[in-house]
Design an enzyme around this catalytic site. Structure first.
Site, PDB file in Angstrom:
ATOM      1  N   GLY A  93       9.081  -4.436  -4.076  1.00 43.84           N
ATOM      2  CA  GLY A  93      10.146  -5.300  -4.675  1.00 43.84           C
ATOM      3  C   GLY A  93       9.610  -6.816  -5.428  1.00 43.84           C
ATOM      4  O   GLY A  93      10.516  -6.827  -6.013  1.00 43.84           O
ATOM      5  N   LYS A  94       8.641  -6.956  -4.349  1.00 49.18           N
ATOM      6  CA  LYS A  94       8.835  -8.503  -5.072  1.00 49.18           C
ATOM      7  C   LYS A  94       7.709  -8.409  -6.777  1.00 49.18           C
ATOM      8  O   LYS A  94       8.127  -9.369  -7.316  1.00 49.18           O
ATOM      9  CB  LYS A  94       7.818  -9.377  -4.127  1.00 49.18           C
ATOM     10  CG  LYS A  94       8.358  -9.143  -2.691  1.00 49.18           C
ATOM     11  CD  LYS A  94       7.735  -9.944  -1.948  1.00 49.18           C
ATOM     12  CE  LYS A  94       8.321  -9.368  -0.576  1.00 49.18           C
ATOM     13  NZ  LYS A  94       9.130  -8.881   0.049  1.00 49.18           N
TER      14      LYS A  94
ATOM     15  N   ALA B  18       2.292  -3.360  -2.601  1.00 50.24           N
ATOM     16  CA  ALA B  18       3.220  -2.243  -2.899  1.00 50.24           C
ATOM     17  C   ALA B  18       3.882  -2.801  -2.110  1.00 50.24           C
ATOM     18  O   ALA B  18       4.095  -3.079  -0.888  1.00 50.24           O
ATOM     19  CB  ALA B  18       2.320  -1.067  -2.415  1.00 50.24           C
ATOM     20  N   PRO B  19       5.484  -1.886  -2.187  1.00 51.29           N
ATOM     21  CA  PRO B  19       5.408  -0.839  -3.293  1.00 51.29           C
ATOM     22  C   PRO B  19       5.934  -0.854  -4.203  1.00 51.29           C
ATOM     23  O   PRO B  19       6.727  -0.799  -5.209  1.00 51.29           O
ATOM     24  CB  PRO B  19       6.300  -0.173  -2.817  1.00 51.29           C
ATOM     25  CG  PRO B  19       7.502  -1.226  -1.131  1.00 51.29           C
ATOM     26  CD  PRO B  19       7.181  -1.985  -0.758  1.00 51.29           C
TER      27      PRO B  19
ATOM     28  N   ARG C  77      -0.988   3.547  -1.929  1.00 53.80           N
ATOM     29  CA  ARG C  77       0.122   2.842  -2.392  1.00 53.80           C
ATOM     30  C   ARG C  77      -0.048   2.051  -3.156  1.00 53.80           C
ATOM     31  O   ARG C  77       1.181   2.044  -4.686  1.00 53.80           O
ATOM     32  CB  ARG C  77      -0.040   1.788  -1.288  1.00 53.80           C
ATOM     33  CG  ARG C  77       0.103   1.768   0.288  1.00 53.80           C
ATOM     34  CD  ARG C  77       0.795   1.115   1.521  1.00 53.80           C
ATOM     35  NE  ARG C  77      -0.443  -0.225   1.216  1.00 53.80           N
ATOM     36  CZ  ARG C  77      -1.370  -0.311   2.351  1.00 53.80           C
ATOM     37  NH1 ARG C  77      -1.435   0.297   3.404  1.00 53.80           N
ATOM     38  NH2 ARG C  77      -1.942  -1.513   2.272  1.00 53.80           N
TER      39      ARG C  77
ATOM     40  N   ASP D 236       3.093 -11.884   0.016  1.00 52.35           N
ATOM     41  CA  ASP D 236       3.915 -11.491   1.336  1.00 52.35           C
ATOM     42  C   ASP D 236       2.613 -10.204   2.216  1.00 52.35           C
ATOM     43  O   ASP D 236       2.938  -9.310   2.428  1.00 52.35           O
ATOM     44  CB  ASP D 236       4.937 -10.521   0.728  1.00 52.35           C
ATOM     45  CG  ASP D 236       5.877  -9.278   1.845  1.00 52.35           C
ATOM     46  OD1 ASP D 236       5.919 -10.430   2.246  1.00 52.35           O
ATOM     47  OD2 ASP D 236       6.111  -8.678   1.603  1.00 52.35           O
TER      48      ASP D 236
ATOM     49  N   CYS E 163       7.090 -11.350   7.343  1.00 50.70           N
ATOM     50  CA  CYS E 163       8.645 -11.100   7.989  1.00 50.70           C
ATOM     51  C   CYS E 163       8.736 -10.335   9.478  1.00 50.70           C
ATOM     52  O   CYS E 163       8.633  -9.379  10.030  1.00 50.70           O
ATOM     53  CB  CYS E 163       8.932  -9.412   7.595  1.00 50.70           C
ATOM     54  SG  CYS E 163       8.371  -7.953   7.972  1.00 50.70           S
TER      55      CYS E 163
END
Length: 469
Positions: free
Chosen positions: A115-116, A112-113, A139, A179, A232
């Protein structure tokens, strides 16, 4: 911007003479990114119809910068057609650097959300399976919407602890993306709230979670498969030291070099406990070196290779999961599908509580696993009729369905349709026509409507509707 003193001390040690350059980037505006959905439109064709100026993100093939202060791509019909996803430029990198191919079995562990996951799913081109998981059920609902908006049908949307997935998916996946939840140091410029969150839960808190997730994912990756780990954050504890931990626990893994870019920095072996030089093949993205926020990436391949008598290298075969036979399809469903220019495998239909799903091929049995979706939700059986779903509309291509209401983006009926209004389409239809029509904008599907007397009754999903500003 006031940064935590402990964070500043660690960054000075990490960056040395570059620290002042790093600090200066906080005075610069944030970057806004848009990634084209290449499963629906090529990058070249999108640039021909793009409503605003775009500048290529040089290390992302289908990524572009836009001016987020003057344009609003989330309030444009092309967004509702699933032609692009809005994503921070550096955050596009992990999915771009995991070499997904059509037919792969892919897992996005913390998806979530979306993007990947949307990029991974787009690159599968409808073949194989994308399992997109997020522990939070709320989510995961947003994740499901984004995947359906992108038209991705070969999906499993799960909401589980990664450890629970290992029982169903042992050595099942060809590619895995993690991620990982992290302390978010790389996002301080983009979102100042991350600073307070860092003060509450710093690298030490997340490091334990990351080590657990990455080792659980290792169990779900087939020998020869590839895993991409990303965060990140700048913290070596969450980055190099997490990869170091995986290599110690699973020595069959090897770090693979990634496609480079002049702004990328190599990983820092000195930041690990062992000083493993292989860590230089991982990637750090610093915001003072390139136009994006902070990220870390590591691409790994799982070994455990077996030698044959002839000394050649081979890999254990994939497990073969077969779908159980399905009963004959209801007449009303077959009647609708006769108009769809696509070949369906009857064994892959699954009808539960009058809802019809088309499930990906070769799924294992999902025992005691929480999921929101298995495959493409085609629609519902209601009183001897079939009502196609919003997800099915987004999964279709214009040429696959013969009954079309195609509106130019300049037509005010596009926004009226997205708001849920009934449309007068007398100029586009003939007297006597009726039934389910696929509404498109410039040839790209938005959803279904039901035609009667040259009026189109709106069937756009209420939860997706265009809201007035």
């Amino acid at each position: 911007m006031k940064l935590p003193e402990a964070f500043e001390d660690r960054m000075k040690k990490l960056l040395g003479t570059e620290y002042e350059n790093y600090l200066s980037c906080f005075e610069e505006p944030r970057h806004y990114g848009l990634r084209v959905n290449t499963a629906k439109i090529s990058t070249e064709d999108f640039l021909k119809i793009a409503p605003w100026p775009l500048e290529p993100i040089p290390w992302i093939r289908n990524g572009f910068y836009y001016d987020g202060e003057s344009v609003h791509p989330a309030r444009h019909p092309y967004y509702f057609a699933g032609l692009y996803y809005l994503q921070e430029p550096s955050a596009m990198t992990p999915a771009d650097r995991l070499p997904v191919e059509p037919g792969d079995r892919v897992l996005d562990v913390c998806a979530a959300p979306g993007g990947k996951a949307t990029e991974l799913g787009a690159r599968l081109l409808g073949e194989g399976v994308l399992a997109a998981n997020d522990l939070s059920s709320s989510r995961a609902k947003g994740l499901l919407k984004n995947l359906e908006l992108f038209g991705i049908g070969n999906v499993l949307v799960l909401s589980e602890e990664p450890g629970k997935l290992t029982t169903c998916f042992h050595e099942y996946f060809d590619k895995i993306l993690i991620d990982a939840p992290c302390s978010g140091e790389g996002m301080f410029r983009k979102d100042k709230k991350m600073i307070r969150a860092w003060e509450e839960h710093g690298p030490g808190f997340f490091s334990k979670i990351q080590k657990s997730i990455i080792t659980q994912a290792a169990e779900m990756l087939r020998p020869g498969g590839m895993l991409l780990y990303s965060t990140c954050t700048f913290s070596p504890e969450e980055n190099e030291q997490t990869i170091e931990y995986l290599l110690k626990q699973y020595p069959e893994f090897e770090i693979c070099p990634m496609e480079g870019y002049e702004g990328f920095s190599g990983g820092i072996p000195e930041a690990s406990e062992s000083g493993d030089e292989r860590l230089r093949h991982t990637v750090r993205i610093f915001p003072h070196r390139m136009s994006g926020e902070g990220h870390y990436l590591a691409l790994l391949r799982k070994g455990e290779r077996q030698e044959t008598d002839g000394g050649e290298i081979s890999f254990p075969a994939r497990r073969n999961y077969t779908a159980a036979g399905r009963p004959a399809l209801p007449d009303e469903l077959e009647e609708f599908l006769q108009h769809v220019n696509r070949t369906f495998d009857p064994a892959r239909f699954d009808i539960r509580n009058e809802k019809v799903y088309y499930i990906p091929e070769g799924l294992p049995e999902l025992k005691k696993i929480r999921f929101l979706r298995t495959g493409l939700f085609l629609g519902e059986l209601k009183k001897k009729r079939f009502e196609p779903s919003q997800a099915f509309a987004m999964n279709l291509k214009r040429e696959e369905y013969p009954f079309i209401i195609d509106l130019p983006v300049s037509d005010e009926r596009v926004v009226r349709y997205l708001k849920g209004e009934t449309l007068d389409v007398a100029d586009l239809t003939s007297q006597g026509e009726k039934g389910w029509y696929l509404v498109c904008v410039d040839g790209y599907p938005l959803g279904f409507g039901k035609l009667s007397g040259q009026m189109l009754k709106n069937k756009y999903l209420p939860g997706w509707r265009w809201m007035s500003a």
